[in-house]
Design a protein around this motif. Structure first.
Motif: not given
Length: 472
Positions: A148-177
């Protein structure tokens, strides 16, 4: 801390020292033997004799540890503490003690997280955070990697206002992280396809993918789920034989949600230290060792050995599967229209192609393929113009083509009023102008006279009344 009395003085003693003193006094009073005292105190008889000798010579205070109230022999150097606090105030002012200790070690300032926490608390640079207890029903991890692999997106101010707007997409394995992550410009299906492709290339096809109920994963109409519909992402997983499981709440996919909490704390600070401003720089930071370091530090071994991933064999055309697909109907002239462009389907042609349905694949590399059944068709784009409207382009009217003898040399050319008009269709003044019988306006007409409604003359038979004469 408790106290014991010795000749009228109050001596600070710990509870362990007080219990030891009581047993030793019973030995001195003849109530217990040294062997019995050693058994009760879990010491050797030899050490009990040493303690008795010390008690007889120095009184009850002799049992108090000699370093009570003295600085520890293992304490850090004062200069190191001063340097650590100086660097913390400058570069790590909002870092937690654990993460700050890791970053300080990278600069050669070795200090444990507990020691750093005590220093920060003493200086007022850190406040302990109380964690409210939350009741959750425990769901055990899957047994092995790839189930099982979990998938999701985090919308956050990753550059703290310094640069481009971006989102982080994660895929994480449930058994091992074990984690795979990437920064993108938007939360859309194309970027999810890209990250899924990277997972397939690195590990293979997992058994199941666990997501939320975003419209990327669940077909919706005005916020309502469509039971029998399928999204582009869902269709791709079906063709890859990967089960799609959609969660009903964020808590259900807690593993990927907690990984976002870690990333929003650590990755944001790493990007600040590296002065990251663009998506390209952010992904270079992940690929440069940050992602591998995260997996070494936070992944866990699975309960069962083995890998549940399946190979991506030659039977899977991944480029076609991970594409945006749309159907179009082939016209009678073997053309299709897609995104306001016209495409001509080239030979060879297949039975049922004319008037049939073709599948257009817009792939991740930007290319486009057109498939009819199992056959990929050759095509070319029709150049914009009359040809795009169908039929042949209208020809220049014959009467407007300059004809007749060329003016002889020495003869005067036309005056300004008689300048030769350029070849081409002239204004039609209300007529269609598509007939090439004669030029418009007709020869001899100085201007375009618009014909009004017809009115008969005064002596026209229509204006004379009917006077019938009877014949005898």
């Amino acid at each position: 801390m408790s106290t014991a009395s010795n000749e009228g003085d109050r001596i600070p003693m710990s509870q362990q020292e007080r219990d030891r003193l009581r047993v030793l006094h019973s030995v001195l009073d003849g109530q217990r033997t040294q062997v019995e005292a050693a058994r009760l105190l879990r010491l050797t008889p030899r050490h009990v004799r040493r303690l008795l000798q010390r008690l007889q010579q120095g009184g009850d205070a002799a049992l108090v540890h000699g370093l009570r109230g003295q600085p520890s022999n293992h304490r850090k150097d004062a200069k190191l503490r001063q340097r650590v606090l100086q660097v913390y105030r400058k570069d790590f002012h909002d870092f937690g003690p654990t993460f700050a200790a890791e970053k300080l070690a990278e600069r050669g300032l070795e200090v444990s997280a507990d020691t750093l926490r005590r220093w920060l608390l003493a200086e007022g640079l850190w406040q302990p955070h109380r964690r409210r207890e939350q009741h959750r029903s425990r769901r055990p991890r899957r047994a092995c990697f790839g189930e099982l692999v979990q998938m999701d997106t985090s919308i956050h101010d990753w550059t703290e206002g310094r640069g481009e707007d971006m989102v982080l997409i994660h895929m994480i394995d449930d058994a091992t992280s074990r984690l795979l992550a990437r920064f993108y410009d938007a939360d859309n299906v194309v970027n999810h396809f890209d990250l899924l492709l990277r997972w397939l290339q690195a590990h293979g096809r997992p058994l199941a993918l666990y997501t939320d109920r975003h419209s990327i994963f669940e077909a919706q109409d005005k916020g309502q789920a469509l039971a029998n519909a399928e999204t582009q992402f869902g269709r791709a997983l079906r063709e890859l034989e990967i089960e799609l499981i959609r969660a009903h709440s964020p808590q259900a996919k807690g593993r990927v949600e907690r990984s976002f909490g870690t990333a929003q704390d650590r990755v944001v600070k790493e990007m600040r230290l590296a002065k990251v401003k663009t998506i390209l720089q952010a992904n270079a930071l992940l690929d440069g060792g940050l992602l591998a370091k995260h997996n070494r530090q936070f992944s866990v071994p699975p309960r069962e050995a083995g890998d549940a991933h399946r190979a991506v064999g030659i039977g899977f055309n991944v480029a076609a599967i991970l594409s945006l697909q749309q159907q179009r109907t082939v016209a009678n002239d073997y053309t299709i229209r897609f995104e306001n462009r016209h495409y001509q389907l080239d030979k060879p042609i297949y039975p049922g192609e004319r008037g049939g349905k073709v599948l257009i694949e817009v792939r991740l590399d930007g290319s486009m393929a057109i498939r009819f059944g199992a056959h990929y068709l050759k095509y070319h784009e029709i150049v914009a113009g009359f040809a795009a409207l169908g039929g042949s382009a209208p020809q220049t009217p014959r009467s407007l083509t300059p004809e007749g003898p060329t003016p002889e040399e020495g003869k005067e050319g036309p005056t300004a009023q008689e300048e030769v008009e350029p070849s081409g269709v002239q204004p039609t003044g209300g007529r269609s102008g598509r007939t090439s019988a004669e030029p418009y306006p007709p020869a001899g007409a100085a201007e375009d006279t618009k014909k009004g409604p017809y009115r008969p003359a005064a002596d026209h038979p229509w204006r004379r009344g009917f006077r019938g004469q009877r014949k005898d």
